[in-house]
Design an enzyme around this catalytic site. Structure first.
Site, PDB file in Angstrom:
ATOM      1  CE  LYS A 113      -3.902   1.847   2.761  1.00 30.18           C
ATOM      2  NZ  LYS A 113      -4.720   1.609   3.969  1.00 30.18           N
TER       3      LYS A 113
ATOM      4  CB  SER B  83      -8.112   3.463   3.112  1.00 29.64           C
ATOM      5  OG  SER B  83      -7.190   2.900   4.046  1.00 29.64           O
TER       6      SER B  83
ATOM      7  CB  SER C 217      -8.028   0.456   6.036  1.00 30.08           C
ATOM      8  OG  SER C 217      -8.737   1.659   5.961  1.00 30.08           O
TER       9      SER C 217
HETATM   10  N1  GLN Z   1     -12.684   4.101   7.372  1.00 29.22           N
HETATM   11  C1  GLN Z   1     -11.904   4.418   8.529  1.00 29.22           C
HETATM   12  C2  GLN Z   1     -11.416   5.818   8.481  1.00 29.22           C
HETATM   13  O1  GLN Z   1     -11.515   6.438   7.468  1.00 29.22           O
HETATM   14  C3  GLN Z   1     -10.777   3.449   8.683  1.00 29.22           C
HETATM   15  C4  GLN Z   1      -9.595   3.761   7.858  1.00 29.22           C
HETATM   16  C5  GLN Z   1      -8.440   2.845   8.057  1.00 29.22           C
HETATM   17  O2  GLN Z   1      -8.561   1.772   8.651  1.00 29.22           O
HETATM   18  N2  GLN Z   1      -7.291   3.301   7.593  1.00 29.22           N
HETATM   19  O3  GLN Z   1     -10.934   6.336   9.445  1.00 29.22           O
END
Ligand code: GLN
Length: 501
Positions: free
Chosen positions: A79, A161, A185
């Site tokens: 990532k 994400s 994510s």
């Molecule tokens: N959707 C969550 C956020 O935007 C989790 C994101 C993540 O785990 N990086 O904070």
């Protein structure tokens, strides 16, 4: 189409050892494939030169009959919020579009030391803030299982994400990928894309070189097409790291899964609060079916309660924004990040650089976080959220006195269509998509998403397992047991084959 993508990492190693395949051929295939499947937008950047160099060295090791580890010659994607030495690490943002880190994240370092071939950097929501992989300056990533990938409103999101990493694995481009998991994510896109997604115990895998979102919750995550592959990747990256003081100091004992896992002594809890509004019929039925299957397999399955679950989204949201506002302060255009063309004053330079470098989601979180941290609000929001976070963690401690593993949905439904998802705000998206995943981050416990079956629309439906801290081996054991019985083919999607033609 090259049949080797159907192999597990262990079998791939066997083919390398007997000379039927070699890492150079497999790496060439991955790089070609990433180009053929470009329209999915899984990768922000490929690293062909480095990858081919690593593959060549790996091939040589196999010729010498001296492979380093079970990951030698295995193609892996990273990532784009993990630092890669001399290779842009953008967090899918304007702010870091030109950032070339002078060092590798520990996770990358350990994968390379294990002999893995890192093929490229994957797409994400800007600074990992999101649940869709729709907020990237490089555009959204498309879910390979979508009924219609070509029509503008017919394709589905990957979740996020880490949607790019999930897609790199779901499409067969590579064998594994690294994501990050702060509130879901890794598990959320794994669920939507039909692959295995593990969020390890907080502190089990080093965060050194992972660009921080919420330091107290971030953990590197793993995507693979099988539970066994997931264990092999975990074995390579877990363990203490002197460069991350939050890593757990006890040495990690590598996990070995038994093909004939026995789950008869495992106590399974079904938390009643996860029967939440918005849970789709498909997921609900799948959840019941797997609970029954575990019971038939000899586990003791019982309903349990995690009473503070409904507070989780609010608490997560407050703590997330507080930590975000402090983390993002480093991007001032001077020390880090994009520098705007502005000479009138230092303050103006900061302001303009940040205005140009961040998207609305990031800016909103910075502003809200600062609001919560104002002296007059600190106690009311930040401190209170910390206290409720403790209650949420206590709920898990309590429940794990009488159970070993919790079985819940990962996401509430199959992957939504992009057109439906993008009509909601980022905040609403996260509140809905992360309901079942965020609690594990607040408690620091391990959790895994495993694909179970396809919905009527042909989209993957997955479930989540959670267990007490550092009990990844129990978690993976139960996951492997379920995997063997549901027989979900992560590559059983005709688009994967057609897209390559
Ligand atoms: N959707 C969550 C956020 O935007 C989790 C994101 C993540 O785990 N990086 O904070």
């Amino acid at each position: 189409m090259n049949r080797h993508i159907q192999l597990g990492i262990k079998e791939l190693g066997a083919y390398y050892r007997n000379g039927t395949l070699n890492p150079q051929v497999v790496t060439d295939f991955a790089l070609d494939d990433a180009v053929k499947l470009k329209s999915l937008n899984a990768f922000i950047r490929l690293m062909p030169e480095k990858a081919l160099h690593q593959a060549k060295e790996s091939t040589f090791r196999f010729q010498e009959k001296k492979p380093l580890t079970p990951l030698d010659g295995v193609t892996i994607a990273i990532k784009d919020n993990f630092c890669t030495k001399d290779v842009q690490t953008t967090c899918a943002s304007r702010m870091l579009e030109d950032f070339k880190p002078p060092y590798n994240a520990t996770v990358c370092e350990r994968l390379m030391e294990a002999g893995a071939v890192l093929i490229g950097k994957t797409n994400l929501d800007q600074f990992a803030m999101g649940s869709g992989t729709v907020d990237s300056i490089y555009g959204p990533t498309k879910n390979i299982w979508s009924e219609n990938l070509t029509s503008d409103d017919g394709w589905r999101i990957t979740g996020g994400s880490s949607g790019g990493s999930a897609t790199a694995v779901a499409s067969g481009i590579c064998f594994a990928a690294i994501g990050s998991d702060t509130g879901g994510s890794t598990r959320n896109p794994a669920s939507y894309c039909g692959v295995v997604g593990l969020k390890p115990t907080y502190g089990l895998v080093s965060r050194h070189g992972l660009i921080p979102l919420v330091n107290s919750m971030d953990v590197p995550g793993i995507f693979t097409r099988s539970v066994n592959d997931c264990a092999l990747v975990l074995n390579a990256i877990a363990g203490p790291d002197s460069r991350d003081s939050t890593t757990i100091k006890t040495p990690f004992k590598p996990i070995e899964l038994d093909l004939e896992e026995d789950i008869r002594n495992i106590r399974i809890g079904i938390p009643k609060e996860y029967h939440c509004p918005g849970l789709s019929q498909d997921v609900q039925e799948t959840w019941i079916k797997i609970a029954d299957m575990l019971e038939d397999g000899g586990s003791k399955v019982k309903q349990v309660s995690l009473p503070n679950t409904s507070a989780s989204i609010f608490v997560y949201s407050i703590l997330n924004q507080c930590e975000v506002s402090s983390n993002m302060a480093r991007y001032d255009g001077i020390e880090f990040g994009l520098r705007a063309d502005e000479e009138s004053s230092t303050e103006q330079l900061y302001a303009k650089s940040r205005a140009e470098g961040f998207n609305t989601v990031v800016k909103t979180r910075i502003l809200t976080g600062n609001f919560f941290l104002l002296r007059k609000n600190y106690e009311k929001y930040f401190e209170k959220a910390l206290k409720v976070r403790r209650l949420i963690a206590n709920d898990f401690d309590e429940v794990f006195k009488s159970t070993d593993v919790l079985l819940t949905p990962t996401t509430l439904s199959e992957a939504p269509l992009y057109k439906d998802f993008s009509s909601q705000s980022n905040r609403d998206q996260c509140a809905i998509q992360d309901f079942c995943t965020q609690p594990a981050n607040m408690a620091g416990i391990p959790a895994i998403s495993i694909p179970i079956r396809l919905s009527n629309n042909g989209m993957p439906i997955s479930l989540q397992l959670m267990s007490r801290k550092l009990s990844e081996s129990t978690l993976l054991k139960v996951a492997a047991w379920i995997e063997a019985r549901v027989d979900f083919n992560c590559l059983g999607n005709k688009q994967i084959y057609e897209a390559r033609k």
